[in-house]
Design an enzyme around this catalytic site. Structure first.
Site, PDB file in Angstrom:
ATOM      1  N   SER A  15       8.473   2.611  -8.999  1.00 39.98           N
ATOM      2  CA  SER A  15       7.011   2.548  -8.964  1.00 39.98           C
ATOM      3  C   SER A  15       6.419   3.758  -9.674  1.00 39.98           C
ATOM      4  O   SER A  15       6.642   4.900  -9.263  1.00 39.98           O
ATOM      5  CB  SER A  15       6.512   2.504  -7.515  1.00 39.98           C
ATOM      6  N   HIS A  37       7.277  -1.134 -11.674  1.00 42.41           N
ATOM      7  CA  HIS A  37       6.298  -1.569 -10.668  1.00 42.41           C
ATOM      8  C   HIS A  37       5.009  -0.783 -10.884  1.00 42.41           C
ATOM      9  O   HIS A  37       5.003   0.453 -10.879  1.00 42.41           O
ATOM     10  CB  HIS A  37       6.884  -1.316  -9.276  1.00 42.41           C
ATOM     11  N   ASP A  65       1.190  -0.184  -9.627  1.00 42.88           N
ATOM     12  CA  ASP A  65       0.306  -0.336  -8.471  1.00 42.88           C
ATOM     13  C   ASP A  65      -1.152  -0.195  -8.887  1.00 42.88           C
ATOM     14  O   ASP A  65      -1.590   0.894  -9.271  1.00 42.88           O
ATOM     15  CB  ASP A  65       0.639   0.730  -7.425  1.00 42.88           C
ATOM     16  N   MET A  74      -4.943  -0.128  -7.766  1.00 42.28           N
ATOM     17  CA  MET A  74      -5.735   0.112  -6.545  1.00 42.28           C
ATOM     18  C   MET A  74      -7.203   0.283  -6.915  1.00 42.28           C
ATOM     19  O   MET A  74      -7.522   0.930  -7.919  1.00 42.28           O
ATOM     20  CB  MET A  74      -5.247   1.376  -5.847  1.00 42.28           C
ATOM     21  N   HIS A 115       1.354  -4.982  -9.029  1.00 43.92           N
ATOM     22  CA  HIS A 115       1.009  -5.149  -7.621  1.00 43.92           C
ATOM     23  C   HIS A 115      -0.473  -4.829  -7.473  1.00 43.92           C
ATOM     24  O   HIS A 115      -0.865  -3.659  -7.518  1.00 43.92           O
ATOM     25  CB  HIS A 115       1.899  -4.191  -6.803  1.00 43.92           C
ATOM     26  N   MET A 118      -3.617  -4.247  -5.557  1.00 46.35           N
ATOM     27  CA  MET A 118      -4.189  -3.925  -4.243  1.00 46.35           C
ATOM     28  C   MET A 118      -5.692  -3.820  -4.434  1.00 46.35           C
ATOM     29  O   MET A 118      -6.289  -2.741  -4.376  1.00 46.35           O
ATOM     30  CB  MET A 118      -3.584  -2.615  -3.719  1.00 46.35           C
ATOM     31  N   MET A 142       5.224  -5.612   2.395  1.00 46.02           N
ATOM     32  CA  MET A 142       4.864  -4.187   2.428  1.00 46.02           C
ATOM     33  C   MET A 142       5.492  -3.551   3.665  1.00 46.02           C
ATOM     34  O   MET A 142       5.247  -3.992   4.785  1.00 46.02           O
ATOM     35  CB  MET A 142       3.343  -4.012   2.488  1.00 46.02           C
ATOM     36  N   ASP A 183       8.464  -2.996  -0.480  1.00 44.47           N
ATOM     37  CA  ASP A 183       7.725  -1.891  -1.107  1.00 44.47           C
ATOM     38  C   ASP A 183       7.239  -0.919  -0.042  1.00 44.47           C
ATOM     39  O   ASP A 183       6.429  -1.282   0.814  1.00 44.47           O
ATOM     40  CB  ASP A 183       6.531  -2.491  -1.871  1.00 44.47           C
TER      41      ASP A 183
HETATM   42  C1  DX5 Z   1       2.012   1.837  -2.027  1.00 47.14           C
HETATM   43  C2  DX5 Z   1       2.562   1.183  -3.255  1.00 47.14           C
HETATM   44  C3  DX5 Z   1       3.967   1.501  -3.537  1.00 47.14           C
HETATM   45  C4  DX5 Z   1       4.315   2.951  -3.635  1.00 47.14           C
HETATM   46  C5  DX5 Z   1       5.569   3.111  -2.859  1.00 47.14           C
HETATM   47  O1  DX5 Z   1       0.871   1.203  -1.629  1.00 47.14           O
HETATM   48  O2  DX5 Z   1       2.431  -0.219  -3.205  1.00 47.14           O
HETATM   49  O3  DX5 Z   1       4.472   0.770  -4.652  1.00 47.14           O
HETATM   50  O4  DX5 Z   1       4.524   3.452  -4.938  1.00 47.14           O
HETATM   51  O5  DX5 Z   1       5.858   4.452  -2.774  1.00 47.14           O
HETATM   52  P1  DX5 Z   1       7.115   4.995  -1.978  1.00 47.14           P
HETATM   53  O6  DX5 Z   1       8.316   4.343  -2.556  1.00 47.14           O
HETATM   54  O7  DX5 Z   1       7.026   6.471  -2.235  1.00 47.14           O
HETATM   55  O8  DX5 Z   1       6.908   4.659  -0.518  1.00 47.14           O
HETATM   56 ZN    ZN Z   2       3.468  -1.367  -4.837  1.00 48.31          ZN
END
Ligand code: DX5
Ligand code: ZN
Length: 219
Positions: free
Chosen positions: A9, A34, A36, A38, A67, A69, A138, A176
């Site tokens: 990620s 990956h 993310d 947000m 991903h 969010m 998650m 994740d």
């Molecule tokens: C958190 C993200 C993850 C994040 C995971 O909301 O969706 O993808 O990068 O981070 P780690 O592996 O550090 O928990």
């Molecule tokens: Zn993620």
């Protein structure tokens, strides 16, 4: 060839050195990158949108695993597809029309993923599992890297594995949050096949070497 996909990620990567960081995990055999997304509304944090993903696309040919969010994901999936997303995963909790959105993502030629927050039961997938190419469990509350794995997630992975095996065996089960060398074996044993890891890869001095070591733990 292993059937476990390693998905670093980029949330925990150093964006001042992003080309070098991506090259390190690419060369180490990471399967997915990956990404993310947000929006400061669905989760209390902000990252990047389609422009950055389009720029990163020039740096790697790996599978771009996006991903989302964000609230109202249906407004943006076309833009993420155009930017180069191969897998587009949105949150079950973020839209009242998950089945329609899964179908739409597939119509764009991408793989359609759905993610469940820790409070959402796997049973919510009963009527849409055939429409999913990927299910993301998650194992932390979404929004931040570096959080602690929620132990109940192992049982959720097993439930999701059973549902997928019975109804849509092609569907990829992804996990994740809070995964690293201590528990990667456990999540794979519970049924996960795509393993997202942020801080446990990019929080180490040599992300490439760490990626190799993590993969070796799951064969
Ligand atoms: C958190 C993200 C993850 C994040 C995971 O909301 O969706 O993808 O990068 O981070 P780690 O592996 O550090 O928990
Ligand atoms: Zn993620």
């Amino acid at each position: 060839m292993t059937d476990v996909y390693i998905a670093p990620s980029l949330l925990s990567a150093d964006f001042a050195r992003i080309a070098e960081q991506i090259a390190a995990v690419d060369e180490a055999g990471a399967d997915f990158l990956h990404l993310d997304v947000m929006d400061g509304r669905f989760v209390p944090n902000l990252t990047w949108g389609p422009k950055i993903i389009g720029d990163l696309r020039k740096l790697s040919r790996r599978v771009f695993d996006c991903h989302l969010m964000i609230v109202e994901p249906e407004k943006y999936v076309d833009d993420f597809r155009e930017a180069g997303a191969d897998i587009i995963t949105f949150h079950y909790e973020a839209t009242p029309h998950a089945q329609r959105l899964l179908t739409h993502i597939r119509s764009l030629g991408a793989k359609a993923g759905i993610s469940l927050c820790p409070q959402t039961p796997v049973a919510m997938l009963q009527d849409i599992i055939e429409d999913c190419d990927l299910v993301l469990i998650m194992s932390v509350n979404p929004g931040f890297g570096g959080q602690k794995f929620i132990p109940r997630s192992l049982a959720k992975l097993r439930e999701a594995r059973d549902l997928i095996d019975a109804r849509n065996p092609q569907c990829i089960l992804e996990v994740d949050g809070g995964v690293g060398s201590d528990n990667i074996r456990e999540v794979v044993d519970a049924g996960a096949r795509a393993i997202v890891m942020g801080s446990s890869i990019f929080g180490t001095p040599d992300p490439g070497e760490t990626t190799r070591k993590l993969r070796a733990l799951v064969g």
